[in-house]
Design an enzyme around this catalytic site. Structure first.
Site, mmCIF file in Angstrom:
data_model
loop_
_atom_site.group_PDB
_atom_site.id
_atom_site.type_symbol
_atom_site.label_atom_id
_atom_site.label_comp_id
_atom_site.label_asym_id
_atom_site.label_seq_id
_atom_site.Cartn_x
_atom_site.Cartn_y
_atom_site.Cartn_z
ATOM 1 N N HIS A 179 -8.125 3.656 18.911
ATOM 2 C CA HIS A 179 -6.759 4.121 19.172
ATOM 3 C C HIS A 179 -6.288 5.041 18.045
ATOM 4 O O HIS A 179 -5.778 6.135 18.289
ATOM 5 C CB HIS A 179 -5.846 2.891 19.309
ATOM 6 C CG HIS A 179 -4.383 3.192 19.456
ATOM 7 N ND1 HIS A 179 -3.707 3.026 20.641
ATOM 8 C CD2 HIS A 179 -3.466 3.635 18.568
ATOM 9 C CE1 HIS A 179 -2.433 3.363 20.464
ATOM 10 N NE2 HIS A 179 -2.258 3.734 19.210
ATOM 11 N N GLU A 180 -6.495 4.596 16.793
ATOM 12 C CA GLU A 180 -6.048 5.393 15.644
ATOM 13 C C GLU A 180 -6.884 6.669 15.503
ATOM 14 O O GLU A 180 -6.372 7.710 15.104
ATOM 15 C CB GLU A 180 -6.107 4.560 14.353
ATOM 16 C CG GLU A 180 -5.223 3.316 14.365
ATOM 17 C CD GLU A 180 -3.749 3.611 14.628
ATOM 18 O OE1 GLU A 180 -3.277 4.713 14.283
ATOM 19 O OE2 GLU A 180 -3.063 2.743 15.194
ATOM 20 N N HIS A 226 -5.465 9.368 17.661
ATOM 21 C CA HIS A 226 -4.333 10.027 16.993
ATOM 22 C C HIS A 226 -4.838 11.037 15.970
ATOM 23 O O HIS A 226 -4.353 12.163 15.890
ATOM 24 C CB HIS A 226 -3.497 9.005 16.216
ATOM 25 C CG HIS A 226 -2.629 8.134 17.064
ATOM 26 N ND1 HIS A 226 -1.752 8.623 17.995
ATOM 27 C CD2 HIS A 226 -2.478 6.787 17.081
ATOM 28 C CE1 HIS A 226 -1.114 7.604 18.567
ATOM 29 N NE2 HIS A 226 -1.539 6.479 18.038
HETATM 30 ZN ZN LIG Z 1 -0.752 4.561 18.152
#
Ligand SMILES: [Zn+2]
Length: 241
Positions: free
Chosen positions: A68-69, A72
């Site tokens: 998830h990170e 980003h």
């Molecule tokens: Zn996030």
């Protein structure tokens, strides 16, 4: 924000590190999966199978949070927001932005990249679940749900969480004033943090000590993170005299 972090590995030029508080989350997850959830969801198996499932679930959680990170970070870098690395800590993970966004569109795309990736990962885990049976299918089901939860929780409109960043960027695009947008987004996060703390207090009064404490601490953290992010943005926008 973190005084000490243990280096884990490097991927796509991003340092992945662990704050010691992650161990508390890991222990809570391992214990609640191995002694609670998996014995309930997959009854009739030997205890060591439940603990092996809990270990796989914890590993899947760590991979899901880092992925998830990473999403980003990769999109952020593409839009001129370099990310130094990723830190795992008690509430999950955080990508360390080296510079605040310079325009709203980049911020929206960077903020949405993580939750969208988590939704896609949930689809993958649920798809794999259909191809498997037994304990593997139960663990994959848990990981599918976990990724949906990860996407949903991060989309709470509490700056600097993902949903709060989308809100800030929308306000920013509307009025063209990033400091004004940040102040309002941070104020929203402060109110939301109070609501989470109220939920925690209510649960404490109902006798749910662990859950109540957890929500109280999360609410407190949401408020502190918003205040810190707001200060940093205001300082960045006003050069020293
Ligand atoms: Zn996030």
């Amino acid at each position: 924000m973190f005084a000490y972090r243990l280096p884990l590995f490097q991927l796509f030029g991003l340092r992945v590190r662990m704050h010691p508080s992650w161990l508390l989350l890991a222990w809570l997850v391992l214990w609640s999966l191995g002694a609670g959830y998996f014995p309930y969801a997959a009854p009739g198996l030997a205890p060591w199978v439940h603990w092996a499932m809990a270990g796989s679930g914890l590993l899947g959680l760590a991979v899901s949070v880092v992925a998830h990170e990473m999403a980003h970070a990769v999109v952020g870098r593409r839009f001129g927001m370099p990310v130094a690395g990723i830190t795992l800590f008690v509430f999950g993970g955080v990508a360390e932005l080296e510079a605040e966004p310079t325009e709203p569109l980049g911020e929206v795309l960077m903020a949405l990249a993580g939750p969208l990736f988590s939704v896609a990962a949930a689809g993958l885990f649920y798809g794999l679940e259909d191809l498997t049976v037994g304990p593997t299918a139960v663990v994959l089901d848990y990981l599918g749900f976990l990724n949906l939860l990860l996407a949903g929780f991060n989309m709470l409109p509490a700056f600097p969480m993902d949903g709060g960043r989308v809100l800030r960027a929308a306000l920013w695009a509307w009025r063209g004033d990033v400091v004004w947008a940040t102040r309002w987004a941070a104020a929203g996060a402060a109110v939301l943090g109070l609501c989470l703390m109220a939920v925690g207090l209510w649960q404490l009064m109902e006798g749910a000590i662990a859950a109540g404490t957890w929500w109280l601490v999360i609410g407190f953290f949401v408020r502190a993170a918003a205040a810190q992010a707001c200060r940093r943005q205001v300082e960045a926008a006003s050069p020293p005299a």
